[in-house]
Design an enzyme around this catalytic site. Structure first.
Site, short mmCIF file in Angstrom:
data_model
loop_
_atom_site.label_atom_id
_atom_site.label_comp_id
_atom_site.label_asym_id
_atom_site.label_seq_id
_atom_site.Cartn_x
_atom_site.Cartn_y
_atom_site.Cartn_z
N LEU A 197 -10.93 38.09 9.80
CA LEU A 197 -11.14 39.32 9.02
C LEU A 197 -9.81 40.05 8.94
O LEU A 197 -9.07 40.09 9.92
CB LEU A 197 -12.19 40.16 9.74
N ASP A 210 -8.02 43.48 6.18
CA ASP A 210 -8.20 44.85 5.67
C ASP A 210 -9.62 45.26 5.28
O ASP A 210 -10.32 44.52 4.58
CB ASP A 210 -7.38 45.04 4.39
N GLN A 250 -11.53 42.00 3.86
CA GLN A 250 -10.90 40.72 3.62
C GLN A 250 -11.45 39.72 4.63
O GLN A 250 -11.56 40.02 5.83
CB GLN A 250 -9.37 40.85 3.81
N SER A 278 -6.89 42.82 -1.36
CA SER A 278 -7.48 44.12 -1.04
C SER A 278 -7.66 45.03 -2.23
O SER A 278 -6.93 44.93 -3.23
CB SER A 278 -6.62 44.82 0.01
N ARG A 297 0.20 45.23 -5.19
CA ARG A 297 -1.22 45.03 -4.84
C ARG A 297 -1.85 46.23 -4.15
O ARG A 297 -1.22 47.20 -3.83
CB ARG A 297 -1.35 43.79 -3.95
N ASP A 298 -3.15 46.07 -3.90
CA ASP A 298 -3.97 46.97 -3.09
C ASP A 298 -4.23 48.31 -3.78
O ASP A 298 -3.89 49.38 -3.27
CB ASP A 298 -3.33 47.19 -1.70
C1 FRU Z 1 -2.55 43.59 4.13
C2 FRU Z 1 -2.61 42.54 3.03
C3 FRU Z 1 -2.74 43.19 1.66
C4 FRU Z 1 -3.37 42.10 0.85
C5 FRU Z 1 -4.31 41.47 1.84
C6 FRU Z 1 -4.49 39.98 1.67
O1 FRU Z 1 -2.98 43.10 5.35
O2 FRU Z 1 -1.49 41.69 3.09
O3 FRU Z 1 -1.52 43.65 1.13
O4 FRU Z 1 -4.04 42.59 -0.26
O5 FRU Z 1 -3.77 41.74 3.12
O6 FRU Z 1 -5.44 39.51 2.58
#
Ligand code: FRU
Length: 480
Positions: free
Chosen positions: A45, A47, A63, A108, A177-178
């Site tokens: 597991l 984020d 995640q 994420s 991202r994110d």
């Molecule tokens: C942070 C990260 C995010 C990405 C995700 C991928 O831990 O690297 O930037 O979206 O995990 O699992």
């Protein structure tokens, strides 16, 4: 078998999961499983994602790589719900990397509620494998920001491209991202973590009036380089301040700060909303959100009661520390939800009050006394405004100590790579240790400082409160 080269559909997952009952049962019965924290049913597991309250239910996604506890495979979003932050229901994976937009991972993202509809935004990670000379930093990768709208948090809706590689400023590489969305005066602001082509971390800000079409507005950055990539930005208003939490990668250690491979820090932001400008208000070393060994990628949301709750990942990318549970098929967890507040210019975090429902009878302990047989499940709250030093041994060889202006978490000889982490504090007024079987969350001065860490050391037979000066502990065993 499962890797980033191949999409994963729901039916691929279900076929694989049908053969995993024995492993899942064995893991569920393991004595090192956590009592009141979210952890993966199988595998890995990271984020927290898509945090949202719908009616009386909190929806938490995260995640998830169920296929490999060391996380070599693709990531999905898993879905858990809770009404009380004490018991959780695992609903299983909700989002799969099954399209051209996210073929190498459903990375994420977050949720945003408007007019009864939930808008999810997440990053579709796409890696190309047609050549062997891609560096996946400047070449060979695409990160797409994907939008899904639904009124049912169990079915996330159709994937639509909201922002793609052509929309990023030209000095930005492939790492973007994110997404996280904030609304202010009817305008939506999306923050995205990014890496420039010359390896500086920053946050890109896009704006929208309808959550559908987005335009690049500006970026948030420091004058000096502070890490090569900023992940998981979270921009929110809190007690009259605008706050940015984000995770800069690759910041070198400085004094007691920044010892993990990657950091999670926060900034006060000065906004000029009219011209869409966001500046980091303070100079100096960015304050860490949590100074423990296992904390990264937190996400916050506002619940129906108006609380801003933050949940973090108990883990860190590129970690040098280990979790022995990997050999038994799983690792990592989410923190308890922490209510955020700004006090005296500091971002404070405090476990959501629901966690207090786990408490048994209160045992009062003065300095020099002990609580007998504390076990591994407890909540200990020490008031110590008059004490010069304070020490608690919370597991065999694992101590929390305040002395000479430093609060120190010492993991002893069996920390699986975890040794010592400290935070500077002018004084210690109070200390709280929230302890689950193999995870401790330590808070000081009403949550001005936090240290989160896994621990696999055995319980102590007595929890002794040592202090120079007067100190008192309220000790509670915890049970469902
Ligand atoms: C942070 C990260 C995010 C990405 C995700 C991928 O831990 O690297 O930037 O979206 O995990 O699992």
């Amino acid at each position: 078998m499962f890797n980033q080269k191949k999409r994963v559909t729901r039916s691929d997952y279900e076929r694989w999961r049908a053969g995993q009952d024995e492993a899942a049962d064995r893991i569920a019965a393991d004595p090192d499983r956590l009592l009141f924290h979210v952890e993966p049913e199988l595998g890995w597991l990271n984020d927290p994602n898509g945090l949202v309250q719908v009616g009386d239910t909190y929806h938490i996604y995260h995640q998830y790589d169920p296929f490999d506890a060391r996380h070599a495979g693709p990531v999905l979003w898993n879905h858990v719900t809770t009404k009380d932050f004490v018991t959780y229901e695992n609903l299983g994976p909700a989002l799969f990397p099954d399209s051209d937009l996210d073929s190498s991972g459903a990375y994420s993202g977050s949720a945003f509620m408007r007019d009864g509809k939930i808008h999810y935004f997440y990053t579709g990670n796409v890696k190309h494998f047609d050549r062997d000379d891609y560096d996946y930093v400047l070449t060979g990768r695409e990160q797409n920001q994907i939008h899904m709208v639904t009124d049912n948090p169990d079915e996330l809706g159709e994937k639509q491209l909201a922002i793609g590689p052509l929309d990023y400023p030209s000095d930005i590489g492939t790492h973007v991202r994110d997404p996280k969305v904030l609304e202010h005066d009817g305008v939506y602001y999306m923050v995205l973590g990014a890496r420039t082509k010359d390896d500086r971390g920053c946050v890109l800000v896009f704006t929208s009036c309808d959550l559908e079409s987005w335009a690049y507005a500006t970026r948030i950055e420091l004058d000096e380089k502070f890490g090569f990539m900023w992940e998981c930005p979270d921009l929110f208003e809190l007690d009259g301040e605008l706050v940015l939490v984000c995770c800069p990668q690759g910041v070198p250690a400085e004094g007691w700060r920044y010892h993990n491979p990657h950091q999670c820090v926060w900034f006060r932001i000065e906004a000029d909303w009219d011209v869409r400008s966001f500046k980091i208000a303070d100079h100096g070393m960015p304050p860490m959100v949590d100074a423990g060994f296992d904390f990264y990628a937190p996400q916050s949301f506002e619940d129906a009661a108006g609380r801003r709750l933050m949940i973090g990942w108990v883990g860190c990318p590129d970690a040098t520390v280990e979790n022995p549970t990997v050999e038994r098929g799983w690792q990592c967890a989410l923190t308890v939800p922490r209510q955020l507040s700004m006090r005296n210019g500091k971002l404070c975090q405090w476990p959501a009050r629901e966690l207090e429902k786990l408490r048994g009878a209160c045992v009062r302990v003065h300095a020099g006394e002990a609580a007998a047989e504390p076990g591994r499940l407890f909540d200990a709250v020490v008031s110590c405004s008059e004490a010069k030093t304070v020490e608690l041994e919370i597991r065999e060889g694992v101590t929390v100590r305040y002395a000479d202006g430093m609060l120190t978490l010492d993991m002893g000889d069996e920390g699986y790579g975890r040794d010592v982490r400290s935070v500077e504090l002018d004084e210690l007024r109070d200390l709280r240790v929230l302890s689950d079987t193999t995870l401790v969350e330590v808070f000081a001065n009403g949550g001005e400082a936090a240290l989160t860490s896994r621990t696999y050391s055995p319980a102590v037979s007595t929890l002794e409160l040592h202090a120079e000066g007067s100190a008192e502990m309220e000790f509670y065993r915890l049970a469902q």
